[in-house]
Enzyme design. Structure first.
Site, PDB file in Angstrom:
ATOM      1  N   ASP A 234       1.552  -4.265  -9.317  1.00 53.03           N
ATOM      2  CA  ASP A 234       1.283  -5.620  -9.812  1.00 53.03           C
ATOM      3  C   ASP A 234       1.597  -5.723 -11.300  1.00 53.03           C
ATOM      4  O   ASP A 234       2.231  -6.678 -11.762  1.00 53.03           O
ATOM      5  CB  ASP A 234      -0.186  -6.000  -9.577  1.00 53.03           C
ATOM      6  CG  ASP A 234      -0.574  -5.878  -8.120  1.00 53.03           C
ATOM      7  OD1 ASP A 234       0.333  -5.742  -7.276  1.00 53.03           O
ATOM      8  OD2 ASP A 234      -1.779  -5.914  -7.832  1.00 53.03           O
TER       9      ASP A 234
ATOM     10  N   GLY B 104      -8.367 -15.734  -6.440  1.00 52.53           N
ATOM     11  CA  GLY B 104      -8.588 -14.924  -5.243  1.00 52.53           C
ATOM     12  C   GLY B 104      -7.443 -14.973  -4.249  1.00 52.53           C
ATOM     13  O   GLY B 104      -7.600 -14.634  -3.084  1.00 52.53           O
ATOM     14  N   SER B 105      -6.256 -15.403  -4.701  1.00 47.37           N
ATOM     15  CA  SER B 105      -5.150 -15.592  -3.758  1.00 47.37           C
ATOM     16  C   SER B 105      -4.367 -14.306  -3.519  1.00 47.37           C
ATOM     17  O   SER B 105      -3.464 -14.267  -2.704  1.00 47.37           O
ATOM     18  CB  SER B 105      -4.199 -16.663  -4.290  1.00 47.37           C
ATOM     19  OG  SER B 105      -3.703 -16.257  -5.558  1.00 47.37           O
TER      20      SER B 105
ATOM     21  N   SER C  63      -5.325 -10.827 -12.027  1.00 49.52           N
ATOM     22  CA  SER C  63      -5.860  -9.824 -12.955  1.00 49.52           C
ATOM     23  C   SER C  63      -4.740  -9.023 -13.614  1.00 49.52           C
ATOM     24  O   SER C  63      -4.778  -8.782 -14.826  1.00 49.52           O
ATOM     25  CB  SER C  63      -6.893  -8.908 -12.292  1.00 49.52           C
ATOM     26  OG  SER C  63      -6.445  -8.452 -11.067  1.00 49.52           O
TER      27      SER C  63
ATOM     28  N   GLU D 130      -7.387  -1.010 -15.486  1.00 51.51           N
ATOM     29  CA  GLU D 130      -8.005  -1.486 -14.239  1.00 51.51           C
ATOM     30  C   GLU D 130      -8.660  -0.322 -13.488  1.00 51.51           C
ATOM     31  O   GLU D 130      -9.760  -0.439 -12.958  1.00 51.51           O
ATOM     32  CB  GLU D 130      -6.974  -2.206 -13.364  1.00 51.51           C
ATOM     33  CG  GLU D 130      -7.630  -2.869 -12.178  1.00 51.51           C
ATOM     34  CD  GLU D 130      -6.933  -4.105 -11.649  1.00 51.51           C
ATOM     35  OE1 GLU D 130      -6.081  -4.684 -12.339  1.00 51.51           O
ATOM     36  OE2 GLU D 130      -7.262  -4.493 -10.515  1.00 51.51           O
TER      37      GLU D 130
ATOM     38  N   HIS E 284       0.830  -1.212   0.000  1.00 52.48           N
ATOM     39  CA  HIS E 284       0.000   0.000   0.000  1.00 52.48           C
ATOM     40  C   HIS E 284       0.865   1.262   0.000  1.00 52.48           C
ATOM     41  O   HIS E 284       0.508   2.273   0.593  1.00 52.48           O
ATOM     42  CB  HIS E 284      -1.005  -0.008   1.165  1.00 52.48           C
ATOM     43  CG  HIS E 284      -2.070  -1.046   0.984  1.00 52.48           C
ATOM     44  ND1 HIS E 284      -3.201  -0.814   0.236  1.00 52.48           N
ATOM     45  CD2 HIS E 284      -2.144  -2.327   1.414  1.00 52.48           C
ATOM     46  CE1 HIS E 284      -3.946  -1.919   0.235  1.00 52.48           C
ATOM     47  NE2 HIS E 284      -3.323  -2.857   0.935  1.00 52.48           N
TER      48      HIS E 284
ATOM     49  N   SER F   6      -2.163 -11.628  -7.931  1.00 50.35           N
ATOM     50  CA  SER F   6      -2.290 -10.781  -9.127  1.00 50.35           C
ATOM     51  C   SER F   6      -2.660 -11.506 -10.410  1.00 50.35           C
ATOM     52  O   SER F   6      -2.035 -11.301 -11.454  1.00 50.35           O
ATOM     53  CB  SER F   6      -1.005  -9.983  -9.371  1.00 50.35           C
ATOM     54  OG  SER F   6      -0.883  -9.027  -8.400  1.00 50.35           O
TER      55      SER F   6
END
Ligand code: GLA
Length: 387
Positions: A174, A124-125, A130, A162, A34, A128
């Site tokens: 990512d 969903g791990s 996506s 995105e 973050h 990345s």
């Protein structure tokens, strides 16, 4: 994977003549969480797992997509004309978003495509999938249509799509890690100006282990966007007293000196995380260069505490994994990795403690959470390729 995706292409679209196969990796972030939308540093690496695509040009404007990960959805059709996000388009909104973002840059696709995808990043791990799909799409569009863009452009196009097509205000980490990955290296990236440096990450006597909690809480995207806007507000408040472009410009001391400009307690904690995490990341990379793995591990642990308590993006399941990891002798460091609210932890574990780590953390997780955790020894791979 290549054979499987090609074979499937033949089954779905009739033949494999003229089909090209491509790959783009997922990523794991070692430290610097973050910080990428706060002008700070990150330290991710590309994985050897990722997303594969078999692609062929069409003679009309149609797009036909099929994913081996979502077989029930069958073939999803649309067109290169009037690209826009649609709920029924499901996962194809990611590649379509990239096509749309290319068009915004003046790169118009001359024809449609048939595409079959197959990914081996667990769903969903938080590793990345996506971003890997976005970079993969950019990579095959460049290859098939000769669009003149660099791999860094591919990362930026992916992030732009995105943010603006799929409504997730992610940073650049990512997509950058996927597009610029290098075998056995992590990428020390300064998101303030995209300057970067590779740092070898083959650890003497230790392994990097990703542990999948197998949970993903729904609030991940919404809370992510909330954190981002909290940081933006905190930055504006700080800018009334100090000349900075991002929270990543501040040292811990400067932050402590000026934090009273932020008029809300929660925002102070969010900004504190962004500032301290950035400094931890810089220190961690220095430590790694000096082979001081112990210090690197301590900084990883501190990163987790800050993400859990100040940034509040962890969750009970992940905290159990990290707490249990910290108890195992031979664990050098362990923390949540990625956006948060589920997904994975990343740990550095001495070679001779790996089996003990898996057994103990796995058993404690089962007992305390009632679920199985999955463990993967990380192999750091290259960026995208035609295979
Ligand atoms: C997600 C986002 C990244 C980054 C991380 C947190 O993975 O896509 O841009 O912000 O969360 O470090």
């Amino acid at each position: 994977m290549k054979e499987a995706v090609l074979k499937k292409f033949g089954e779905i679209f009739g033949s494999t003549e003229g089909v090209s196969v491509y790959f783009a990796p997922g990523r794991v972030n070692m430290i610097g969480e973050h910080t990428d939308y706060n002008g700070g540093h990150v330290f991710p690496c590309a994985l050897t797992i990722g997303t594969y695509a078999a692609v062929r040009k069409r003679e009309d404007d149609k797009l036909r997509f099929y994913s081996m990960n979502f077989e029930k959805l069958g073939v999803i059709e649309s067109s290169i004309v009037g690209l826009k996000p649609e709920k029924e388009a499901e996962w194809t909104n990611y590649p379509k978003g990239v096509m749309w973002a290319f068009e915004k840059r003046g790169f118009k696709m001359p024809c449609g495509l048939d595409i079959v995808l197959n990914g081996n990043i667990p769903n969903g791990s938080g590793l990345s999938s996506s971003a890997s799909l976005e970079v993969l799409t950019g990579y095959f569009l460049r290859d098939l249509f000769g669009f003149d863009v660099t791999n860094i452009d591919l990362a930026q196009i992916g992030q732009y799509s995105e943010n603006n097509f799929n409504g997730m205000n992610c940073g650049i980490m990512d997509q950058f890690a996927s597009a610029m990955g290098k075998k056995d290296n992590a990428i020390f990236l300064d998101t303030a100006d995209l300057s970067y440096e590779y740092a070898p990450l083959v650890l003497a006597g230790a392994k990097i282990i990703v542990t999948n909690s197998n949970v993903k809480h729904e609030l991940v995207n919404s809370e992510y966007n909330v954190r981002r806007s909290e940081c933006e507000t905190a930055l504006k408040e700080l800018q009334t007293v100090i000349d900075i472009n991002g929270l990543g410009d501040l040292s811990e001391e400067e932050f402590e000196q000026h934090k009273s400009a932020i008029k809300d307690d929660v925002r102070i904690r969010r900004a504190k995380h962004a500032v301290y995490e950035n400094q931890r990341t810089i220190l961690a990379v220095e430590a790694l260069k000096k082979n001081d793995l112990e210090l690197f591990g301590k900084l990883m642990n501190a990163s987790h505490v800050s993400l859990r308590d100040d940034y509040q993006v962890s969750c009970d399941e992940i905290d159990v994994l990290v707490e249990e990891a910290w108890k195992v002798p031979g664990v050098i460091g362990s923390r949540i990795t990625g956006g948060g609210f589920g997904g994975c932890t990343v740990s550095i574990v001495k070679d001779d403690a790996v089996e003990d780590f898996k057994a103990k953390v796995g058993a404690a997780y089962k007992e305390r959470v009632g679920k199985n955790a999955d463990f993967y020894v990380v192999e750091i791979g290259d960026g995208p390729s035609k295979i």
